[in-house]
Write a protein that holds these residues in place. Structure first.
Motif, PDB file in Angstrom:
ATOM      1  N   ILE A 220      31.134  38.274  34.123  1.00 33.67           N
ATOM      2  CA  ILE A 220      32.011  38.168  35.296  1.00 33.67           C
ATOM      3  C   ILE A 220      33.357  38.749  34.908  1.00 33.67           C
ATOM      4  O   ILE A 220      33.891  38.447  33.830  1.00 33.67           O
ATOM      5  CB  ILE A 220      32.125  36.728  35.855  1.00 33.67           C
ATOM      6  CG1 ILE A 220      33.082  36.710  37.060  1.00 33.67           C
ATOM      7  CG2 ILE A 220      32.534  35.704  34.809  1.00 33.67           C
ATOM      8  CD1 ILE A 220      32.924  35.524  38.003  1.00 33.67           C
ATOM      9  N   LEU A 221      33.814  39.617  35.778  1.00 33.51           N
ATOM     10  CA  LEU A 221      35.105  40.271  35.615  1.00 33.51           C
ATOM     11  C   LEU A 221      36.173  39.269  35.184  1.00 33.51           C
ATOM     12  O   LEU A 221      36.305  38.211  35.790  1.00 33.51           O
ATOM     13  CB  LEU A 221      35.478  40.851  36.989  1.00 33.51           C
ATOM     14  CG  LEU A 221      36.895  41.329  37.202  1.00 33.51           C
ATOM     15  CD1 LEU A 221      37.128  42.606  36.420  1.00 33.51           C
ATOM     16  CD2 LEU A 221      37.136  41.555  38.696  1.00 33.51           C
TER      17      LEU A 221
ATOM     18  N   MET B  61      30.440  29.696  35.409  1.00 32.62           N
ATOM     19  CA  MET B  61      31.805  29.920  35.871  1.00 32.62           C
ATOM     20  C   MET B  61      32.769  29.526  34.753  1.00 32.62           C
ATOM     21  O   MET B  61      32.550  28.531  34.073  1.00 32.62           O
ATOM     22  CB  MET B  61      32.050  29.117  37.146  1.00 32.62           C
ATOM     23  CG  MET B  61      31.259  29.708  38.324  1.00 32.62           C
ATOM     24  SD  MET B  61      31.554  28.868  39.875  1.00 32.62           S
ATOM     25  CE  MET B  61      30.235  27.666  39.833  1.00 32.62           C
TER      26      MET B  61
ATOM     27  N   SER C  40      48.644  24.549  42.438  1.00 35.97           N
ATOM     28  CA  SER C  40      47.490  23.659  42.605  1.00 35.97           C
ATOM     29  C   SER C  40      47.942  22.392  43.324  1.00 35.97           C
ATOM     30  O   SER C  40      49.123  22.044  43.309  1.00 35.97           O
ATOM     31  CB  SER C  40      46.907  23.298  41.239  1.00 35.97           C
ATOM     32  OG  SER C  40      46.489  24.468  40.576  1.00 35.97           O
TER      33      SER C  40
ATOM     34  N   PHE D  57      34.872  32.898  46.034  1.00 34.97           N
ATOM     35  CA  PHE D  57      35.207  31.542  45.588  1.00 34.97           C
ATOM     36  C   PHE D  57      36.027  30.823  46.647  1.00 34.97           C
ATOM     37  O   PHE D  57      37.195  31.147  46.862  1.00 34.97           O
ATOM     38  CB  PHE D  57      36.068  31.594  44.320  1.00 34.97           C
ATOM     39  CG  PHE D  57      35.330  31.869  43.046  1.00 34.97           C
ATOM     40  CD1 PHE D  57      34.814  30.822  42.285  1.00 34.97           C
ATOM     41  CD2 PHE D  57      35.188  33.158  42.564  1.00 34.97           C
ATOM     42  CE1 PHE D  57      34.155  31.075  41.081  1.00 34.97           C
ATOM     43  CE2 PHE D  57      34.537  33.415  41.357  1.00 34.97           C
ATOM     44  CZ  PHE D  57      34.021  32.363  40.624  1.00 34.97           C
TER      45      PHE D  57
ATOM     46  N   GLN E  45      33.121  31.298  32.076  1.00 38.83           N
ATOM     47  CA  GLN E  45      32.441  31.532  30.801  1.00 38.83           C
ATOM     48  C   GLN E  45      33.324  32.271  29.810  1.00 38.83           C
ATOM     49  O   GLN E  45      33.067  32.238  28.605  1.00 38.83           O
ATOM     50  CB  GLN E  45      31.118  32.270  31.021  1.00 38.83           C
ATOM     51  CG  GLN E  45      31.267  33.692  31.566  1.00 38.83           C
ATOM     52  CD  GLN E  45      29.914  34.334  31.898  1.00 38.83           C
ATOM     53  OE1 GLN E  45      28.906  33.662  32.043  1.00 38.83           O
ATOM     54  NE2 GLN E  45      29.889  35.647  31.981  1.00 38.83           N
ATOM     55  N   ALA E  46      34.344  32.979  30.304  1.00 38.55           N
ATOM     56  CA  ALA E  46      35.289  33.652  29.405  1.00 38.55           C
ATOM     57  C   ALA E  46      36.593  32.887  29.493  1.00 38.55           C
ATOM     58  O   ALA E  46      37.413  33.148  30.356  1.00 38.55           O
ATOM     59  CB  ALA E  46      35.490  35.096  29.836  1.00 38.55           C
TER      60      ALA E  46
ATOM     61  N   PHE F 145      48.586  35.408  30.552  1.00 40.05           N
ATOM     62  CA  PHE F 145      47.332  35.495  31.295  1.00 40.05           C
ATOM     63  C   PHE F 145      47.332  36.697  32.247  1.00 40.05           C
ATOM     64  O   PHE F 145      46.358  37.453  32.321  1.00 40.05           O
ATOM     65  CB  PHE F 145      47.098  34.182  32.056  1.00 40.05           C
ATOM     66  CG  PHE F 145      45.884  34.211  32.933  1.00 40.05           C
ATOM     67  CD1 PHE F 145      44.614  34.354  32.399  1.00 40.05           C
ATOM     68  CD2 PHE F 145      46.020  34.108  34.308  1.00 40.05           C
ATOM     69  CE1 PHE F 145      43.493  34.393  33.217  1.00 40.05           C
ATOM     70  CE2 PHE F 145      44.904  34.135  35.138  1.00 40.05           C
ATOM     71  CZ  PHE F 145      43.642  34.281  34.582  1.00 40.05           C
TER      72      PHE F 145
HETATM   73  C1  CP3 Z   1      40.686  27.988  41.833  1.00 35.74           C
HETATM   74  C2  CP3 Z   1      40.500  29.201  40.942  1.00 35.74           C
HETATM   75  C3  CP3 Z   1      41.523  29.830  40.188  1.00 35.74           C
HETATM   76  N1  CP3 Z   1      40.929  30.904  39.537  1.00 35.74           N
HETATM   77  C4  CP3 Z   1      39.590  30.962  39.832  1.00 35.74           C
HETATM   78  C5  CP3 Z   1      39.315  29.931  40.745  1.00 35.74           C
HETATM   79  C6  CP3 Z   1      37.978  29.703  41.405  1.00 35.74           C
HETATM   80  C7  CP3 Z   1      37.032  28.997  40.526  1.00 35.74           C
HETATM   81  C8  CP3 Z   1      37.351  27.545  40.349  1.00 35.74           C
HETATM   82  O1  CP3 Z   1      37.290  26.821  41.345  1.00 35.74           O
HETATM   83  O2  CP3 Z   1      37.624  27.155  39.200  1.00 35.74           O
HETATM   84  C9  CP3 Z   1      38.593  31.955  39.399  1.00 35.74           C
HETATM   85  C10 CP3 Z   1      38.664  32.487  38.033  1.00 35.74           C
HETATM   86  N2  CP3 Z   1      39.639  32.315  37.092  1.00 35.74           N
HETATM   87  C11 CP3 Z   1      39.308  32.995  35.956  1.00 35.74           C
HETATM   88  C12 CP3 Z   1      38.097  33.680  36.194  1.00 35.74           C
HETATM   89  C13 CP3 Z   1      37.520  34.674  35.206  1.00 35.74           C
HETATM   90  C14 CP3 Z   1      36.101  34.758  34.999  1.00 35.74           C
HETATM   91  C15 CP3 Z   1      35.406  33.524  34.451  1.00 35.74           C
HETATM   92  O3  CP3 Z   1      35.317  33.381  33.227  1.00 35.74           O
HETATM   93  O4  CP3 Z   1      34.889  32.745  35.277  1.00 35.74           O
HETATM   94  C16 CP3 Z   1      37.660  33.336  37.477  1.00 35.74           C
HETATM   95  C17 CP3 Z   1      36.385  33.731  38.206  1.00 35.74           C
HETATM   96  C18 CP3 Z   1      40.069  33.059  34.717  1.00 35.74           C
HETATM   97  C19 CP3 Z   1      41.136  32.085  34.469  1.00 35.74           C
HETATM   98  N3  CP3 Z   1      42.067  31.589  35.355  1.00 35.74           N
HETATM   99  C20 CP3 Z   1      42.952  30.792  34.696  1.00 35.74           C
HETATM  100  C21 CP3 Z   1      42.590  30.738  33.329  1.00 35.74           C
HETATM  101  C22 CP3 Z   1      43.355  30.008  32.246  1.00 35.74           C
HETATM  102  C23 CP3 Z   1      44.506  30.819  31.806  1.00 35.74           C
HETATM  103  C24 CP3 Z   1      45.069  30.319  30.506  1.00 35.74           C
HETATM  104  O5  CP3 Z   1      44.598  30.776  29.468  1.00 35.74           O
HETATM  105  O6  CP3 Z   1      45.963  29.476  30.563  1.00 35.74           O
HETATM  106  C25 CP3 Z   1      41.464  31.557  33.171  1.00 35.74           C
HETATM  107  C26 CP3 Z   1      40.749  31.891  31.899  1.00 35.74           C
HETATM  108  C27 CP3 Z   1      44.128  30.118  35.293  1.00 35.74           C
HETATM  109  C28 CP3 Z   1      43.927  29.474  36.601  1.00 35.74           C
HETATM  110  N4  CP3 Z   1      43.518  30.082  37.741  1.00 35.74           N
HETATM  111  C29 CP3 Z   1      43.408  29.162  38.764  1.00 35.74           C
HETATM  112  C30 CP3 Z   1      43.804  27.912  38.229  1.00 35.74           C
HETATM  113  C31 CP3 Z   1      43.823  26.633  39.026  1.00 35.74           C
HETATM  114  C32 CP3 Z   1      44.163  28.112  36.893  1.00 35.74           C
HETATM  115  C33 CP3 Z   1      44.751  27.144  35.913  1.00 35.74           C
HETATM  116  C34 CP3 Z   1      43.993  25.951  35.668  1.00 35.74           C
HETATM  117  C35 CP3 Z   1      42.558  26.205  35.254  1.00 35.74           C
HETATM  118  O7  CP3 Z   1      42.317  26.971  34.323  1.00 35.74           O
HETATM  119  O8  CP3 Z   1      41.669  25.607  35.861  1.00 35.74           O
HETATM  120  C36 CP3 Z   1      42.965  29.472  40.132  1.00 35.74           C
END
Ligand code: CP3
Length: 345
Positions: A73-74, A27, A159, A206, A29-30, A46
């Motif tokens: 993963i997408l 999870m 959050s 998720f 991974q990208a 983003f």
């Molecule tokens: C709760 C949740 C979120 N997003 C996601 C969840 C469920 C998984 C988990 O419990 O971690 C799921 C998610 N978010 C992202 C993916 C892409 C695929 C992967 O690589 O897993 C996936 C599957 C990219 C992302 N989603 C986010 C980033 C970072 C964006 C940046 O570059 O600032 C990425 C790569 C932003 C994001 N998105 C979210 C938060 C809380 C944040 C910011 C803080 C953090 O990164 O933990 C909500």
């Protein structure tokens, strides 16, 4: 099973068929632990990255090309459904996701749109571009956020440490909470079925923050809707993975929703969880992501300990108990993947 996949380890493991070693993906991974991610992130926001299919595909491919994991993963976020429903979403550096119009009242809930699949078309477009790039190399996992976790972001406006507003809503206005959860669930069914139509090979739901809930509230406000969603997916032979933090406790309940795979956090013994589930239900997990901060011999030992524990079990996908942290060294992640790929049962 999709005959066009050159590497179908993940699909076989998800369907509890034998594999020569556990498949690996992670999870997040990208993401930010890769300098190649930052090279793209420094040019776009983003959400721009998520909404531009070519860029989403570039990022999705990074861990395939640089780490050699067994599944893509997408590249997207769980919060895109909430945005499509009317949430005013932004991601701020250092703050994380924010909704400027949090949902608190009956009127706010009524304003949420269910008929919003057209707003998520960019995800279907991205899936098609990614599948063209992958060309069957590994399966593509699509995903969505589960209703309770999405509700928490919509209510808190971002959050939260303690989910105080969300839990107060569940306690004081359960009917209002249910009306929002039902809307999110309906959007999520349509959204995940759209991803199947567009060509994903597996799906993960998720429910990251389910661990905030009591046993009874988990049943009423989380499990009920996850089960509703999973039962309405046109899944054919597409495996469905159910993830939550809290799965060490909730796994038997998660299993009642009949996913193919339960993804387990790092608190539980994975074999014990596996044995407590129906025999054809696979598990995914469950290395503590903090192990990836450790020295390489420690990383190797912890992975091999897990594999020894799971030896002889079909239906095991290696993953972390939660996502990779942004400051973990790329070298350590790569080393973990190599260690896993060298292993044979
Ligand atoms: C709760 C949740 C979120 N997003 C996601 C969840 C469920 C998984 C988990 O419990 O971690 C799921 C998610 N978010 C992202 C993916 C892409 C695929 C992967 O690589 O897993 C996936 C599957 C990219 C992302 N989603 C986010 C980033 C970072 C964006 C940046 O570059 O600032 C990425 C790569 C932003 C994001 N998105 C979210 C938060 C809380 C944040 C910011 C803080 C953090 O990164 O933990 C909500």
């Amino acid at each position: 099973m999709d005959k066009n996949l050159k590497n179908d380890l993940l699909i076989r493991a998800a369907l509890s068929q034998p594999t020569e070693r556990p498949p690996v993906w992670m999870m997040r991974q990208a993401g930010r632990f890769m300098k190649e991610y930052w090279e793209i992130k420094n040019k776009y926001s983003f959400l721009e990255m998520c909404k531009t299919p070519e860029i989403a595909a570039d990022v999705t491919m990074l861990p395939i090309d640089l780490l050699g994991v067994d599944a893509a993963i997408l590249f997207s976020d769980i919060l895109v459904t909430a945005e499509a429903m009317g949430g005013d979403l932004s991601f701020e550096q250092g703050v994380g996701p924010r909704f400027s119009n949090p949902i608190r009242t009956v009127q706010d809930a009524e304003n949420l749109s269910v008929d919003c699949l057209d707003k998520l078309q960019y995800v279907g477009d991205a899936i098609k571009v990614i599948q063209g790039r992958l060309d069957g190399k590994v399966p593509l996992i699509g995903f969505a956020g589960a209703p309770f976790t999405i509700l928490s972001y919509l209510v808190e406006g971002g959050s939260s440490k303690d989910f105080k507003l969300t839990k107060t809503l569940l306690n004081n206005q359960p009917e209002l909470a249910h009306s929002i959860l039902q809307k999110i669930a309906d959007v999520t069914v349509n959204y995940m079925n759209m991803q199947i139509e567009a060509g994903v090979n597996a799906l993960q739901l998720f429910d990251s923050w389910a661990l905030a809930l009591s046993w009874n509230d988990y049943h009423e406000f989380s499990h009920k809707y996850n089960k509703y969603i999973i039962s309405r997916l046109n899944r054919k032979d597409i495996p469905v993975i159910s993830f939550c933090k809290g799965s060490s406790v909730f796994a038997p309940v998660m299993a009642e929703a009949q996913p193919d795979v339960v993804s387990v956090d790092w608190n539980a013994d994975l074999l014990n969880i596996k044995k407590s589930l129906p025999s054809n239900m696979a598990v995914q997990g469950n290395l503590d992501p903090f192990v990836l901060y450790a020295d390489k011999p420690v990383i190797k030992k912890k992975i091999l300990d897990l594999f020894e524990r799971m030896r002889g079990e079909n239906g095991f996908i290696f993953n972390l108990g939660h996502g990779i942290m942004p400051d973990i060294h790329f070298d350590n992640v790569k080393y973990a993947v190599e260690t896993i790929k060298e292993f044979r049962y």
